[in-house]
Design a protein around this motif. Structure first.
Motif, mmCIF file in Angstrom:
data_model
loop_
_atom_site.group_PDB
_atom_site.id
_atom_site.type_symbol
_atom_site.label_atom_id
_atom_site.label_comp_id
_atom_site.label_asym_id
_atom_site.label_seq_id
_atom_site.Cartn_x
_atom_site.Cartn_y
_atom_site.Cartn_z
ATOM 1 N N UNK A 160 0.847 -1.192 0.000
ATOM 2 C CA UNK A 160 0.000 0.000 0.000
ATOM 3 C C UNK A 160 0.884 1.244 0.000
ATOM 4 N N UNK A 161 0.545 2.174 -0.876
ATOM 5 C CA UNK A 161 1.205 3.487 -0.844
ATOM 6 C C UNK A 161 0.160 4.511 -0.488
ATOM 7 N N UNK A 162 0.504 5.418 0.429
ATOM 8 C CA UNK A 162 -0.441 6.504 0.710
ATOM 9 C C UNK A 162 0.197 7.839 0.337
ATOM 10 N N UNK A 163 -0.637 8.715 -0.177
ATOM 11 C CA UNK A 163 -0.189 10.060 -0.527
ATOM 12 C C UNK A 163 -0.099 10.887 0.750
ATOM 13 N N UNK A 164 0.961 11.682 0.855
ATOM 14 C CA UNK A 164 1.092 12.558 2.026
ATOM 15 C C UNK A 164 1.308 14.005 1.588
ATOM 16 N N UNK A 185 4.188 -0.817 3.598
ATOM 17 C CA UNK A 185 3.577 0.515 3.482
ATOM 18 C C UNK A 185 4.626 1.520 3.037
ATOM 19 N N UNK A 186 4.255 2.392 2.127
ATOM 20 C CA UNK A 186 5.155 3.464 1.708
ATOM 21 C C UNK A 186 4.354 4.731 1.473
ATOM 22 N N UNK A 187 5.060 5.874 1.403
ATOM 23 C CA UNK A 187 4.367 7.159 1.248
ATOM 24 C C UNK A 187 4.930 7.921 0.054
ATOM 25 N N UNK A 188 4.117 8.807 -0.513
ATOM 26 C CA UNK A 188 4.512 9.616 -1.665
ATOM 27 C C UNK A 188 4.045 11.055 -1.435
ATOM 28 N N UNK A 189 5.004 11.994 -1.439
ATOM 29 C CA UNK A 189 4.688 13.402 -1.145
ATOM 30 C C UNK A 189 4.530 14.251 -2.399
ATOM 31 N N UNK A 190 4.894 13.719 -3.569
ATOM 32 C CA UNK A 190 4.850 14.519 -4.799
ATOM 33 C C UNK A 190 5.477 15.900 -4.621
ATOM 34 N N UNK A 191 6.592 15.935 -3.889
ATOM 35 C CA UNK A 191 7.353 17.183 -3.801
ATOM 36 C C UNK A 191 6.753 18.268 -2.930
ATOM 37 N N UNK A 192 5.932 17.885 -1.944
ATOM 38 C CA UNK A 192 5.187 18.888 -1.172
ATOM 39 C C UNK A 192 5.979 19.526 -0.025
ATOM 40 N N UNK A 206 9.745 6.356 12.032
ATOM 41 C CA UNK A 206 9.149 5.533 13.095
ATOM 42 C C UNK A 206 8.179 4.475 12.558
ATOM 43 N N UNK A 207 7.813 4.553 11.253
ATOM 44 C CA UNK A 207 6.720 3.700 10.768
ATOM 45 C C UNK A 207 7.163 2.512 9.921
ATOM 46 N N UNK A 208 8.441 2.230 9.901
ATOM 47 C CA UNK A 208 8.933 1.067 9.166
ATOM 48 C C UNK A 208 8.404 1.069 7.723
ATOM 49 N N UNK A 209 8.602 2.199 7.026
ATOM 50 C CA UNK A 209 8.105 2.338 5.659
ATOM 51 C C UNK A 209 9.086 1.716 4.670
ATOM 52 N N UNK A 210 8.555 1.181 3.580
ATOM 53 C CA UNK A 210 9.415 0.618 2.529
ATOM 54 C C UNK A 210 10.231 1.746 1.881
ATOM 55 N N UNK A 211 9.603 2.903 1.745
ATOM 56 C CA UNK A 211 10.295 4.059 1.172
ATOM 57 C C UNK A 211 9.470 5.324 1.378
ATOM 58 N N UNK A 212 10.152 6.469 1.256
ATOM 59 C CA UNK A 212 9.479 7.769 1.182
ATOM 60 C C UNK A 212 9.751 8.297 -0.221
ATOM 61 N N UNK A 213 8.682 8.541 -0.978
ATOM 62 C CA UNK A 213 8.819 8.934 -2.384
ATOM 63 C C UNK A 213 8.708 10.448 -2.533
ATOM 64 N N UNK A 214 9.686 11.017 -3.228
ATOM 65 C CA UNK A 214 9.693 12.409 -3.689
ATOM 66 C C UNK A 214 9.219 13.427 -2.651
ATOM 67 N N UNK A 215 9.968 13.559 -1.531
ATOM 68 C CA UNK A 215 9.563 14.573 -0.546
ATOM 69 C C UNK A 215 9.718 16.011 -1.057
#
Ligand code: OSB
Ligand code: MG
Length: 373
Positions: A160-164, A185-192, A206-215
């Motif tokens: 699951x990827x969630x947008x942040x 679980x991973x997150x994607x910020x689209x450069x925000x 802290x959330x053991x994410x697979x990755x953080x995408x494009x902060x």
């Protein structure tokens, strides 16, 4: 083989559920379908540029303009039908990778159909099925998000990827993790975010994410390197990776440890394969991103994701994740184990449903070889 005609169409399809990112909320998808015709065969390509220049500076209208006034005439003027020859010739024009990718994809589909082979065979794919993930937009409440994640998990998605975005990040991760402590679980910020947010972004560790995408924004390789040094979670770049060169620079700088590959963003399947091969040689895993494509664009993505270094689950979901009625028949479905089969027929290997395409069409124009007299 000589290209006799090229058709461009703008289509609009409503989503089954709105999709919200750090850019805003949308309810439908506008995109261009390219068809190239030669000797009774036609090749299809989807141009993933969106209506507004949010994810990328391209839009449906800029892509239409560049295709109609530059790329389509280039094909006719140079007598091009080979996708590699097109990719080389198209370099004459700066930018507009999504417009170029759509036409290159259509030429690949044509070539593969003419040879009776699926795209995966032409591109060096090695997998018969790919790992499916799902990208979840921002919702009205954290409860809504958790419910939606739960729905996708029960359908069988493995990642699951969630947008942040600022204000919808740490708490969103906490809510999903409370409900599902073990999922990938991973997150994607689209450069925000901006570099001043580094202390806040570090809380995501802290959330053991697979990755953080494009902060950070696309042009910010340097600050991504600074953030990666301070975070234990791997960073993944999407918008920043526009070519093999930018992938090399990002990896040499330490701006990310994972690369998202999208055919449209990098200007076509050939450049996508170059990035794949380069990352593979460096031991860096890649995965296939999505642009909420119709089944036509998504089928091409399935073939790309069959290459060996697509080691992480992809943003490739079943047709019913996006559409009430996809443009292809049969639709793309999720198999047991959270995988999707790579189509085996010639070319993209899926059949477009003309009646649904007609229903979605908002503009259409055909181009033929200008007669020389
Ligand atoms: O950043 O990955 C992204 C959709 C539109 C624009 C950008 C992105 C996305 C997605 C959708 O995350 C992924 C999919 O097609 O399933
Ligand atoms: Mg992304």
């Amino acid at each position: 083989m000589t290209i006799e005609r090229i058709d461009l169409e703008i289509l609009r399809l409503p989503y089954v559920h709105f999709f919200e990112t750090s850019f805003g909320r949308s309810y439908d998808r506008t995109f261009i379908l390219v068809r190239v015709h030669a000797g009774g065969i036609s090749g299809l390509g989807e141009v993933v540029a969106e209506e507004a220049p949010l994810y990328s500076s391209e839009t449906t209208e800029t892509a239409w303009h560049v295709l109609r006034d530059f790329l389509v005439p280039l094909v006719f003027k140079e007598g091009i039908s080979d996708p590699a020859a097109f990719a080389r010739a198209a370099k004459t024009y700066r930018g507009h990778p999504m417009a170029k990718a759509g036409l290159e994809l259509a030429l690949w589909d044509l070539k593969a159909k003419a040879e009776g082979l699926p795209l995966t065979a032409l591109w060096g794919g090695t997998k018969a099925e790919i790992a499916a993930g799902v990208s979840c937009g921002i919702e009205d409440t954290f409860d809504d998000l958790v419910a939606r994640v739960g729905g996708y998990l029960s359908e069988g998605y493995r990642r699951i990827k969630i947008k942040i975005k600022p204000g919808w990040d740490v708490e969103a991760c906490a809510a999903v993790r409370r409900a599902y402590p073990e999922i990938a679980l991973q997150v994607d910020a689209n450069g925000a975010y901006v570099p001043a947010d580094i202390p806040h972004l570090k809380k995501l560790d802290a959330f053991n994410l697979v990755m953080v995408e494009q902060p950070f924004p696309p042009y910010d390789l340097w600050d991504h390197a600074g953030l990666q040094e301070e975070m234990k979670t791997p960073l993944c770049l999407d918008e920043s990776i526009v070519s093999e060169t930018s992938a090399r620079q990002a990896l040499e700088m330490g701006s990310c440890r994972i690369v998202n590959i999208k055919v449209g963003r990098v200007g076509g399947p050939l450049e996508a394969k170059r990035i794949h091969d380069f990352c593979q040689a460096r031991g860096v895993p890649v995965w296939c991103g999505g642009m909420l494509e119709s089944g036509i664009g998504r089928a091409a993505n399935l073939h790309l994701a069959s290459l060996p270094n697509f080691e992480l689950p992809n943003d490739l979901s079943a047709s019913n994740r996006y559409w009430k009625e996809d443009l292809i028949d049969p639709e793309i479905v999720l198999e047991k184990g959270g995988v999707i089969k790579v189509p085996t027929g010639p070319g993209i290997g899926v059949r477009p449903v003309e009646e649904r395409i007609r229903k979605a069409a908002v503009r259409r124009e055909s181009f033929e070889v200008p007669s020389r007299r």
